[in-house]
Scaffold this active site. Structure first.
Site, PDB file in Angstrom:
ATOM      1  N   GLU A  49      29.336  30.072  48.811  1.00 26.85           N
ATOM      2  CA  GLU A  49      29.824  31.352  49.323  1.00 26.85           C
ATOM      3  C   GLU A  49      29.634  32.392  48.227  1.00 26.85           C
ATOM      4  O   GLU A  49      30.147  32.228  47.115  1.00 26.85           O
ATOM      5  CB  GLU A  49      31.301  31.265  49.712  1.00 26.85           C
ATOM      6  N   ASP A  60      41.577  39.894  48.967  1.00 22.36           N
ATOM      7  CA  ASP A  60      41.332  39.209  47.702  1.00 22.36           C
ATOM      8  C   ASP A  60      42.495  39.391  46.739  1.00 22.36           C
ATOM      9  O   ASP A  60      43.069  40.471  46.621  1.00 22.36           O
ATOM     10  CB  ASP A  60      40.053  39.742  47.036  1.00 22.36           C
TER      11      ASP A  60
END
Length: 272
Positions: A49, A60
């Site tokens: 990824e 995030d």
């Protein structure tokens, strides 16, 4: 069969689980990413990824946010990310690469690079670079039927996140458009947060699998071989991101790939 589907099929035949590391493109050095990707594959990564840096990454945690900020300071945008994949593909034709990020940069790329009514410039260029799938964090499944179809037309998969808070209705929506695998976010909140409750993950997976017929990867909170091994017993894939970012962030350039390789080798050994 896509490259991601083929990878999971092969691993299932071998009775093995997929190891999926996440790194931010252009971190910790602007030019290290292809080399880092090769190092991770040599260490046992089955799928990579690759994070697309964005200035407002709402899902995030601080570790990956900081990595994204550094990559952005180097001038890393989607054009550079696709070039990194292209360079990686000159030597590796088999390891699937999934781009992970947010809708805004993708939509801006399409505007700038001439997307048509029936075509996405980013999907077209990503396919040409050798990308295998996308995980666009803020694309809801109910709005992704066309996007998913465009990806499939180019041989790519659309990956979705599921969380402890996901309802059965949301899982059913995801099942209609997801392919490749789904990524179960095993903690509430942002990436890299908290400690992982393996029992809670194990309890959730049968519910997910009632709706979703693609492999299920589990991530968020996996930092060591013991946790990876425990998750590998119940999930189809183990996803590790924040820990790798932490390990490589202060390394000299010539050690980045080796440090990631050695860590993943330890995880791979525990999974097998």
């Amino acid at each position: 069969m896509s490259r991601i589907e083929s990878t999971f099929s092969s691993l299932k035949t071998q009775g093995r689980k997929a190891l999926i590391p996440y790194v931010t493109a252009g971190f910790p050095f602007a030019d290290v990413t292809p080399e880092l990707m090769h190092g991770m594959v040599a260490g046992g990564a089955d799928v990579i990824e690759l994070g697309m840096p964005f200035s407002d990454p709402s899902a995030d945690g601080p570790v990956i946010q900081k990595a994204g900020e550094k990559a952005l300071s180097f001038g890393i945008g989607l054009v550079q990310v696709l070039e990194m994949v292209r360079i990686f593909r000159t030597k590796d034709h088999t390891t699937p690469v999934v781009l992970m990020g947010y809708a805004n940069p993708v939509e801006r790329y399409d505007i700038k690079h001439g997307a048509g009514a029936s075509e996405s410039a980013f999907i077209r260029d990503a396919a040409a670079a050798g990308v295998d799938g996308m995980l666009i964090v803020d694309y809801p499944p109910e709005e992704c039927v066309e996007f998913s179809a465009r990806l499939k037309a180019h041989g790519m998969d659309l990956i979705f996140l599921l969380a402890p808070t996901s309802t059965d209705a949301r899982m059913a929506q995801v099942a209609q458009v997801a392919s490749g695998y789904v990524y179960y976010v095993s903690l509430k909140g942002v990436t890299g947060a908290g400690t992982l409750d393996v029992d809670a993950v194990e309890a959730m997976l049968p519910r997910i699998r009632r709706h979703v017929n693609v492999p299920v990867g589990v991530g968020f909170g996996i930092r060591d071989a013991a946790t990876a091994k425990a998750i590998g017993k119940v999930a189809d894939a183990v996803v590790i991101g924040s820990k790798i970012i932490q390990l490589i962030e202060n390394q000299p350039r010539d050690r980045v790939a080796a440090v990631a390789h050695d860590f993943l080798k330890e995880i791979r050994s525990a999974l097998d």
